[in-house]
Each structure stands twice: as C-alpha cells, then as structure tokens.
Design a protein around this motif. Structure first.
Motif, PDB file in Angstrom:
ATOM      1  N   UNK A 198       0.935  -1.231   0.045  1.00  0.00           N
ATOM      2  CA  UNK A 198       0.103   0.096  -0.174  1.00  0.00           C
ATOM      3  C   UNK A 198       0.762   1.425  -0.008  1.00  0.00           C
TER       4      UNK A 198
ATOM      5  N   UNK B 180       3.390   6.230  -5.416  1.00  0.00           N
ATOM      6  CA  UNK B 180       2.984   6.371  -6.697  1.00  0.00           C
ATOM      7  C   UNK B 180       1.887   7.473  -7.146  1.00  0.00           C
TER       8      UNK B 180
ATOM      9  N   UNK C 287       2.129   2.103  -3.509  1.00  0.00           N
ATOM     10  CA  UNK C 287       0.822   2.688  -4.213  1.00  0.00           C
ATOM     11  C   UNK C 287       0.827   4.041  -3.840  1.00  0.00           C
ATOM     12  N   UNK C 288       0.864   4.230  -2.539  1.00  0.00           N
ATOM     13  CA  UNK C 288       0.567   5.762  -1.880  1.00  0.00           C
ATOM     14  C   UNK C 288       1.776   6.723  -2.586  1.00  0.00           C
TER      15      UNK C 288
END
Lengths: 219, 611
Positions: free
Chosen positions: A19, A25, A22-23
């Motif tokens: 996560x 990105x 993704x955070x």
C-alpha cells in the motif's frame, strides 16, 4: 536513480508495504512528478522501498528509490512537492542522488519499547541484560517451511537496556537487517520465551538508523 | 504508554482502515464546529470508500460552514471482537472520537443485507438502537440510499429517512438541525419541522395497521404528516455539487479509482430492475463538465484509473464527445479509462477497440434470461444476434473470456427458458470455434445465475419469489446441461437472496427480526465469511414471522404495500400496465422511442426529461 529518505510515524505505521508503494506512486502523480514506468505488458510506475517494514513498526530511516521520466527538478523541489502530497505520518526528510547500493546496507538501529502496565518488574534490566549475555538465544521464527529455531545472538551487534518513559523499558540494539535479517520483534520474543515473568503488556518498535557492514551511516 | 486503540490495531487485519489520515481527508477545528455528523456506511471500509454517493455527501456536508462530517465504517469481525472485549465504542475516522458524542448519525443504505450492520454499528457505538429510546436531539439517526425506498423494516431504528438524491436535501436537513440545536428544540419538534422538508419521511408519523391475514389494512399519517413523500432529485446535474477533491485511501479498497457519473436514471425499463425505475427521470451531465471534473479529480487524487459510470453508459448521448476528449488525456497521463455497462452496439464495439490500448479484460453480458420470449417478458432489450455478433467480433479481436449473467425464477419462467441458457452458451462456444484467431489459448465462458428477487417500485413488485427448493432444482437442471470444459458455472445458495427478498418488500414487523438476528450474532451478511442463515432462521422463529409471507406468497395488486407512502415518481398505474405487458410478452420500447408515461417526468420543473 534518485533516493528519498523518509519517515513513517503515527497512524501511517499501519500502512502495509504494498500500500505504501501505491501511496507514493499517487503522491508523485499529485505532486506533478512523473515517475518512469516499468517495461512490459502492464507498465507500472517504478518505485522501490528498501527493507520492507512490518506493519505497526515506526521508522525514521526508510529509503525510497525512483526515477523521474521528465522535467528537471532539484532535490529540494522534489522534497517540498512530495511533502505537500503525502498522507499523514509519511514525511520525506531528504532527497539525493547517487545513493549507495542497497545491497551494501547491513545493519540497523532499533528501539524496542517494552510497556509494563503494572510497572517495570523488579530486576528486569539485570535479567534482560543477562539474557542477551548468554552464549545463545534461541527463538522460534516463522519460516517458509513452518516455524524454525534460530539463534539470534550472532545477528545482534550491540544491545543496551534501560528505563524509558513511565513504566517502560527501552531496549536499543544494532542488528543485522540484510543477509541475514533479524526482525526486531524477535528481541521481545526472546524475553517472552526465556523470561516469561518479564513479558511486557505491549511492545513498540522503531527503526532509528541504518548502516553498512562497517557501521557507517548508510545513505 | 500506548493507548488502548493503538495496542489493538497491530493485532487486527488491515489496520489502516481504522485510522483515517488519508490524503484528502477533511479535518476541522472543533471550535468552529456547531454540528458534528457521523456518516456511517454499513459495511467495511473497502466497500464504503468505493461508494460514490458517500463521497459526494461527505463533500456536501463538509462544504457547510460550522458542520463537520466524518466517516464511520463497520469493523471486521476481529476488530469488533477486540472492541467489545475492551469496551471501545465505535469511532469516526477523522477525529477518532466515539460517535455517541456526535449530533447526527447518518447511514447510507444501498443493500438489504447491510441491515444487520446498521443495528450492530449503533450497538457498537453505545447508542440505543431504537428511535424511541433515544431522547433529545443528540444522536439523531437518519438514513438515505436506495433501500430508503422501502424503509419499513428499519422504521423502529431510524428517526427519519432522506429520500432520493442527497445533494440538496442533506443541506436542508443539516441546516434545520443547526437551527434546532441552537434554539434547543425537542426531538419531536425537530422531526415535525423536518417532515415539512420535501423528501423527508418520518416513519414515527405513520401508523401501520394490519388485517388478520397479515396484510396491511391501513397506513395512517399522524402529526399532520403528508400521505405520501416524494423522493428528491437534482434537476441540473451540471450545476450539482461534485467533489473533485476526494479522499485517496492509503490501503486497497474494492474500486480504487476516480469516478465519473455521466447521467442518472435509465431509459431502458428492464422490468426487474429497481434502479431503472426508482432513479428516473433521466438527467445527464454535459461532456464538457464531465471532462473538467475528470481532469480535476485525476489531478487531485493522483489516481491511475477512471471509471465512467451510469446504469447504461451506451445510452449517454455525449459518450463519443466525452471519450474523444478523455482517451487522449488518459493516454498521455497513463490513466486507465474503464467504461463498463456498455451495450452491444456498433459504437460501443469501436469504443472497446479504442480502449484496448490498455488491457484486454473479459467481455461481460447480462442477458438475464435464456430465451427471447423471457427476455421480452422482462423487457431486457438484448437479442441473441447482438450477443453472438459482439462475441464474434471480440473473438476475432483476440478475446477469449466471456462472462454471462442470468437470473433464475423470473416470472413465467419454464424449464424451456432455463435450458435456453445452456443453448445460448453453446452458441457462444460455436461462435468462438468459428471466429477465434488463437484457438490454442482456449475459451473460458463463465456463467452465473442469480436467484430473482422482486423489488419495490418495479413492475415485478407484486411477484412471487420461487421457493429455494425450486431455485436449486433449476440450477441443477441447468448444470446437468453444461458439458463443455470451457464452461464454469456458478450459482449461489438460495439463502442470501431469499433474505434479500424478505427485506426488500418487508414491513415493520421485521424490525424485531433484525434485532433478534443481530442478537444471535448476524452481521456482515454480505460476506460469505460471516453469512449464516441459521442466525436469521432462529430470529424469524423467535419473532413468529414467516419468511414466505414476503417471498413466495406474492403481493396482491389491490393490497396496501408497505412502501406505498414512498413516491419515487413512477406511478403505480404504470407499474401495473408494465406488469400486464410482461405477462403478454410485449416489450415496451426505451424512452427515446416514445414516452411510456411512467410519470417520473413530473418530478422535473426546470428541464425536460432526458433533454
């Protein structure tokens, strides 16, 4: 390759490794910093975080590697832009180029806080100090083929224990973090196994600093 | 020392869903806040954060000066157990404060199977579950969402319902509360005033009387309440509030993407579909407004996927114009554009080709019924020819995955219709054999059948649900006709849909059943990990309520229906007419081929229907 040193504190400690990638990105996207993408069928923005951090562990010394696809931004600009777009508890401390190779990363300092709701038991500091002065400290570790026994002492370079805030003991250790890796949670597990009477009511862990094999601060 | 909640978090699954702190979360200084709203979604964080309605209303309320709206979700079982063990009351994410200290507690309810969560969440919050046990203005509980179109099973628990689209009415409700709180009104005084807001339904102002046979004898309005309450709609969607600055979850959720709602309502009129009727009339957003909102949303969120949503996106007149603008933007910004709910027409096929710069996902059809006769009965305007043509094109273009969704137990369904599903599936396989470019990859046909649930405000609102035994017989009959190894056939057990049918058309006597079921441990019923019919079975027996009364009995056309107080704009006369046409097997053309006179256009004052 550009590297960011960042911290993960507060509620952000509950964000998992995947996560967090993704955070980042999305934070880059929001910050107007275009990441390079992986090649292949399903291109993804390429960011990588060294030494995945366990859920619930705080850190002052995380490393994020990335590359920008376009634009020329100074390191300070990147830092400022990212810190405006990150979620609570994730904060970039430094951005720099030409970081050392991750495989040279070898040791880290961790602080393990042992919380005793009914007060620190008598002789705890002595007993715990004695424990880590033994010839071996065997702890059960979750492995790929089920639990296995492991002597954790060779992976501890130094260790000290003392009183912390009220009803807390602070255990500070410099331990191996790569080839082999010692999960700092096993330090608390060792106390629980050998000294059940000193089992804390709650354990908090924080990564403080990272080093190479010669104990020089790693960047 | 670490506080209790922080000690629990490391021990539960996916703790990030309980902490808040995401990008875009709204925090306010309590000294500037007069009204605190706990906005509850009666399911987990992953489901609730995927809900566009909740995100819109979160924005609407937080735009109000002096109002702070925070999010609350149902905890997963491990967290609930820890909360109960340590007596930790349910909290809101933004402030982490317990919600029993909030002024208003709002629920958005889109699924009957979340009713147990509503009661359970109130219970976890330490708030009395029944409306009559909550005195004063504090903890006023209100609810909206599709399920509010038959709110009666929840009438005991919820103080009032907000019907229809919430962008405007929510502001009116919260403003009234602000005033009431400042002036120290009683709860009763507030509810009497709230009932004057169009779209507010106060169940306590209606007495339900029953006949000896259990059917409704009368619904009597008291306290001067109106005989019916009409749902609210937003007439001009271009001018409606839309939050382009949305929360970006730090942990994975079900639909993790930006959302673009292109229009509301539906022109199709599939006779089983509740949304198709209760969301009328049709109103659209302009491509220019949508494009601007898309760019703003993507820029603010950093999301790499955007979803174009509506009940039937091919029917959006501005689709070409919108996608002509969006596709280049998405390509240059590496954003995946997903356009589900497309019909099998030519433009949609072309559009799918153009979207293929991204990933080849599967092809999904919902013919709902296996024969043309039955598709005419349900007014599902999709022919075998359209399905097979689209499949042929897709197979020729390299697709090798097809999903087909059907319902079993539709009115007038016979075994011939059931076996028609198998025939259609074999024709799809045949089409693949004739058109596939790469047969080595093989074909996967995924067939799923659902158990038909009659829903209020549809032409099938009076229909019987078939018995669970009969449903299973039809599933097995169909299964015995699938020989090919390319076919995967899925059907769910009947219990969940049976329960859904009970509550969809339920009345006030189901309140005690929900309470008893929660007492028996029912919660998170939408999750296979938790759903257990025996908890509900026992609850029905404890309360002396027969499920069959609401399911297999069927409702008489002259019967007073529990949801007769609620007006969604579509007239009962129209629904009866549609029901008769269904039995004749006569289709009703979509709204653009001539108005069928459903009545929903009367909700519009400023613009025409579908203009």
């Amino acid at each position: 390759m550009i590297r960011a040193l960042f911290e993960k504190t507060g509620n952000a400690i509950y964000i998992s490794h995947l996560d967090l990638m993704r955070l980042f990105q999305r934070a880059f996207q929001r910050a107007g910093l275009p990441l390079t993408h992986t090649q292949g069928f399903n291109p993804r923005p390429s960011v990588s975080i060294a030494l995945p951090l366990s859920l619930g562990v705080e850190s002052r010394c995380e490393l994020l590697d990335f590359d920008l696809a376009a634009g020329s931004f100074t390191d300070d600009e990147i830092l400022a832009r990212l810190n405006q777009t990150l979620a609570e508890g994730v904060r970039v401390l430094q951005v720099y180029r030409d970081g050392r190779k991750i495989r040279e990363l070898a040791l880290l300092d961790c602080q393990v806080t042992l919380e005793y709701d009914a007060g620190i038991p008598e002789n705890a500091v002595e007993k715990i100090t004695d424990l880590f002065a033994r010839d071996d400290v065997i702890v059960e570790k979750k492995g790929k083929n089920g639990p296995m026994e492991q002597n954790i002492l060779p992976m501890i370079r130094r260790l000290s224990i003392g009183a912390g805030e009220e009803n807390c003991l602070e255990l500070r250790a410099r331990i191996c973090c790569q080839n082999p890796t010692l999960n700092p949670a096993l330090l608390a597990a060792a106390i629980e196994r050998y000294l059940p009477e000193f089992k804390p009511d709650f354990v908090r862990i924080r990564r403080e600093e990272i080093y190479d094999a010669k104990e020089t601060i790693f960047r | 020392m670490t506080e209790l909640k922080q000690r629990i978090l490391p021990a539960v699954q996916k703790p990030a869903r309980y902490t808040g702190g995401e990008w875009g979360e709204i925090k306010k200084d309590l000294k500037d806040v007069r009204v605190r709203v706990a906005f509850c979604f009666p399911d987990t964080y992953e489901i609730g954060m995927s809900n566009l309605g909740m995100r819109i209303l979160y924005g609407v309320m937080n735009e109000m000066e002096g109002v702070w709206c925070e999010r609350v979700f149902a905890p997963w079982g491990d967290m609930e157990a820890a909360m109960r063990q340590h007596r930790l009351p349910l909290w809101a994410l933004e402030s982490q404060d317990p919600i029993h200290s909030f002024d208003m507690i709002a629920f958005t309810i889109g699924y009957e199977m979340s009713y147990s969560n509503i009661v359970n969440m109130l219970n976890l919050a330490g708030v009395p579950i029944r409306s009559r046990d909550r005195q004063g203005l504090k903890n006023l509980v209100f609810a909206g969402g599709v399920c509010a179109f038959n709110p009666e099973p929840l009438a005991e628990f919820i103080d009032f319902f907000s019907l229809g689209e919430g962008e405007e009415i929510t502001v009116e409700i919260v403003s009234l509360y602000d005033k009431a709180k400042a002036e120290g009104w009683s709860k009763e005084a507030f509810l009497r005033e709230a009932a004057k807001i169009p779209g507010v339904y106060v169940p306590g102002f209606y007495r339900h009387e029953y006949n000896p046979d259990g059917t409704l004898a009368a619904i009597v309005p008291v306290e001067g309440a109106p005989k019916t309450v009409t749902k609210r709609i937003v007439e001009n969607l271009d001018k409606a509030y839309f939050p382009t600055k949305m929360i970006v979850p730090s942990t994975e959720i079900v639909h993790d993407r930006a959302n673009l709602e292109v229009f509301r309502g539906c022109i199709r009129g599939c006779r089983f579909c509740q949304a198709g009727f209760s969301c009328r009339p049709v109103r659209k957003k302009s491509p220019q407004v949508l494009y601007r909102q898309a760019v703003e949303t993507l820029t603010h969120s950093g999301s790499n996927e955007i979803n174009v949503s509506s009940l039937s996106t091919s029917d959006y007149r501005g689709l070409k114009e919108l996608t002509d603008m969006l596709i280049p933007y998405c390509e240059s910004h590496r954003v995946n554009l997903s356009v589900p709910s497309l019909r099998a027409d030519n433009f949609s096929r072309e559009l799918m080709e153009r979207l293929q710069t991204v990933r080849k996902s599967g092809l999904t059809f919902a013919p709902e019924a296996g024969t043309q006769r039955l598709r005419d009965v349900i007014n599902k305007n999709l022919t075998e020819e359209e399905i097979l043509n689209t499949c042929a094109n897709a197979f020729a273009g390299g697709w090798s995955n097809v999903k087909l969704y059907f319902m079993l137990g539709l009115p007038t369904e016979t075994d011939e219709d059931v076996l028609g599903i198998a025939e259609l599936v074999y024709k799809v396989i045949q089409t693949w054999k004739e058109h596939a470019v790469n047969k080595k990859r093989g074909l996967r046909v995924h067939v799923a059948t659902a158990y038909f649930v009659p829903k209020p405000h549809t032409p099938f609102q009076w229909e019987k649900q078939i018995t669970p035994q009969e449903y299973l017989r039809r599933c097995k009959l169909l299964k015995s006709h699938f020989y090919s190894r390319s076919i995967t056939y899925d059907y769910h057990g009947p219990d969940l849909s049976r329960l859904e049918a009970v509550f969809a058309r339920g009345d006030r006597r189901l309140g005690p059943v929900i309470e008893a079921a929660v007492g028996n441990g029912a919660r998170l019923d939408g999750w296979d990990e938790y759903f257990n019919y025996s908890k509900w079975y026992d609850a029905f027996r404890q309360c002396g309520v027969d499920e069959d009364f609401y399911t297999t009995r069927g409702y008489g056309e002259e019967e007073i229906l529990p949801w007769d107080t609620i007006d969604v704009g579509v007239s009962k006369a129209f629904l009866k007419r549609e029901r008769r046409r269904a039995y004749e097997g006569t289709i009703t053309p979509d709204c653009r081929h001539g108005c069928a006179g459903c009545g929903a256009n009367t909700l519009l004052k400023e613009v025409g229907c579908d203009d």
